[in-house]
Design a protein around this motif. Sequence first.
Motif, PDB file in Angstrom:
ATOM      1  N   ASP A 266      68.819  20.860  95.363  1.00 49.23           N
ATOM      2  CA  ASP A 266      69.224  19.523  94.967  1.00 49.23           C
ATOM      3  C   ASP A 266      68.354  18.519  95.717  1.00 49.23           C
ATOM      4  N   SER A 267      67.736  17.594  94.993  1.00 51.79           N
ATOM      5  CA  SER A 267      66.792  16.661  95.617  1.00 51.79           C
ATOM      6  C   SER A 267      67.434  15.857  96.740  1.00 51.79           C
ATOM      7  N   LYS A 268      68.743  15.613  96.639  1.00 53.91           N
ATOM      8  CA  LYS A 268      69.426  14.821  97.667  1.00 53.91           C
ATOM      9  C   LYS A 268      69.557  15.592  98.980  1.00 53.91           C
ATOM     10  N   GLN A 269      69.365  16.906  98.940  1.00 51.33           N
ATOM     11  CA  GLN A 269      69.464  17.727 100.148  1.00 51.33           C
ATOM     12  C   GLN A 269      68.114  17.896 100.848  1.00 51.33           C
ATOM     13  N   LEU A 270      67.074  17.298 100.279  1.00 50.86           N
ATOM     14  CA  LEU A 270      65.727  17.473 100.813  1.00 50.86           C
ATOM     15  C   LEU A 270      65.198  16.169 101.392  1.00 50.86           C
ATOM     16  N   SER A 271      64.322  16.279 102.369  1.00 50.00           N
ATOM     17  CA  SER A 271      63.664  15.095 102.908  1.00 50.00           C
ATOM     18  C   SER A 271      62.655  14.574 101.897  1.00 50.00           C
ATOM     19  N   ALA A 272      62.266  13.325 102.058  1.00 50.83           N
ATOM     20  CA  ALA A 272      61.275  12.741 101.159  1.00 50.83           C
ATOM     21  C   ALA A 272      59.972  13.528 101.201  1.00 50.83           C
ATOM     22  N   GLN A 273      59.565  13.958 102.384  1.00 50.09           N
ATOM     23  CA  GLN A 273      58.333  14.729 102.511  1.00 50.09           C
ATOM     24  C   GLN A 273      58.432  16.055 101.780  1.00 50.09           C
ATOM     25  N   LYS A 274      59.574  16.735 101.921  1.00 49.13           N
ATOM     26  CA  LYS A 274      59.752  18.023 101.251  1.00 49.13           C
ATOM     27  C   LYS A 274      59.778  17.846  99.733  1.00 49.13           C
ATOM     28  N   ARG A 275      60.408  16.780  99.266  1.00 53.58           N
ATOM     29  CA  ARG A 275      60.415  16.520  97.824  1.00 53.58           C
ATOM     30  C   ARG A 275      59.001  16.317  97.297  1.00 53.58           C
ATOM     31  N   GLU A 276      58.198  15.577  98.037  1.00 54.31           N
ATOM     32  CA  GLU A 276      56.816  15.330  97.620  1.00 54.31           C
ATOM     33  C   GLU A 276      56.028  16.636  97.563  1.00 54.31           C
ATOM     34  N   GLU A 277      56.210  17.493  98.557  1.00 56.67           N
ATOM     35  CA  GLU A 277      55.511  18.778  98.587  1.00 56.67           C
ATOM     36  C   GLU A 277      55.909  19.643  97.393  1.00 56.67           C
ATOM     37  N   LEU A 278      57.211  19.713  97.130  1.00 54.97           N
ATOM     38  CA  LEU A 278      57.698  20.536  96.016  1.00 54.97           C
ATOM     39  C   LEU A 278      57.304  19.932  94.672  1.00 54.97           C
ATOM     40  N   PHE A 279      57.250  18.621  94.591  1.00 59.06           N
ATOM     41  CA  PHE A 279      56.818  17.946  93.369  1.00 59.06           C
ATOM     42  C   PHE A 279      55.427  18.423  92.961  1.00 59.06           C
ATOM     43  N   VAL A 280      54.516  18.455  93.922  1.00 62.06           N
ATOM     44  CA  VAL A 280      53.150  18.910  93.653  1.00 62.06           C
ATOM     45  C   VAL A 280      53.151  20.372  93.206  1.00 62.06           C
TER      46      VAL A 280
ATOM     47  N   ALA B  58      62.351  14.229  88.850  1.00 63.45           N
ATOM     48  CA  ALA B  58      62.917  12.939  88.453  1.00 63.45           C
ATOM     49  C   ALA B  58      63.014  11.990  89.643  1.00 63.45           C
ATOM     50  N   LYS B  59      63.474  12.501  90.782  1.00 63.60           N
ATOM     51  CA  LYS B  59      63.648  11.674  91.965  1.00 63.60           C
ATOM     52  C   LYS B  59      62.315  11.143  92.499  1.00 63.60           C
ATOM     53  N   VAL B  60      61.335  12.019  92.634  1.00 65.94           N
ATOM     54  CA  VAL B  60      60.030  11.593  93.154  1.00 65.94           C
ATOM     55  C   VAL B  60      59.372  10.599  92.198  1.00 65.94           C
ATOM     56  N   THR B  61      59.452  10.876  90.904  1.00 69.43           N
ATOM     57  CA  THR B  61      58.861   9.962  89.921  1.00 69.43           C
ATOM     58  C   THR B  61      59.503   8.589  90.007  1.00 69.43           C
ATOM     59  N   ARG B  62      60.819   8.553  90.062  1.00 71.10           N
ATOM     60  CA  ARG B  62      61.503   7.257  90.120  1.00 71.10           C
ATOM     61  C   ARG B  62      61.189   6.512  91.423  1.00 71.10           C
ATOM     62  N   ASP B  63      61.179   7.231  92.540  1.00 66.23           N
ATOM     63  CA  ASP B  63      60.858   6.584  93.810  1.00 66.23           C
ATOM     64  C   ASP B  63      59.458   5.969  93.772  1.00 66.23           C
TER      65      ASP B  63
END
Length: 230
Positions: free
Chosen positions: A69-83, A163-168
């Motif tokens: 769940d994106s809310k359980q991840l740090s912003a940095q981790k979300r960015e890494e997983l997004f890529v 969705a979260k990374v794109t919106r941010d």
Amino acid sequence: MKRRTSPDSPLLFEEVPLVPDFRLELKARKAGHWPVAGADEAGRGPLAGPVVAAAVILDPKRIPEGLNDSKQLSAQKREELFVQILATATVSIASSSSTRIDETDIRKASLDAMRRAICGLSVSAQYVLTDGLDVPTGLACPGQAVVKGDARSVSIAAASIVAKVTRDRMMARAHLVFPQYGFAAHAGYGTAQHRSGIERHGPCSLHRMSFRPLRKDGVELGANEEMLGE
């Protein structure tokens, strides 16, 4: 006096955190539905900006580690997983603007964005897993709504991250145009900084005028919909 003793199996009496896996996808595959897409949205709750939906078809042989769940991840981790998700999976993204949200409502706008994201996949999904209580109408395949789906299905978790990374990122760019609201810091959510900016400068074209406190007619939205979801 009766003494209470601690249970010998405490985990049975406590909420065990969910960890997303690939079981729902494999169940659909066993039933003859393949490929399976996960879909989720970000931005139901903010006072400004679009709601963004993503649909993701994961490659079973290249599922990125750490999906959640994106809310359980740090912003940095979300960015890494997004890529990693974009490099290994089939991905589609769609959004509904604040105008669209005001013209309909946040639930309808969210489901419409999710429908367009699913339909926009370059590989047609034969089954869809969506986060929450609803499956969008107008799909060419069956689907299943999964409560807390982003914590149960890695495909939905991947969609929630995209969705979260794109919106941010969208709200960070909006900050360059409307710096007086601090969008880069809060992504449009109703923080003290954001509300102060609205009080001082009034709303801009990105604000959702159907949401309280921007809504001026005193009528509350059904079930406080602006507070539902992410």
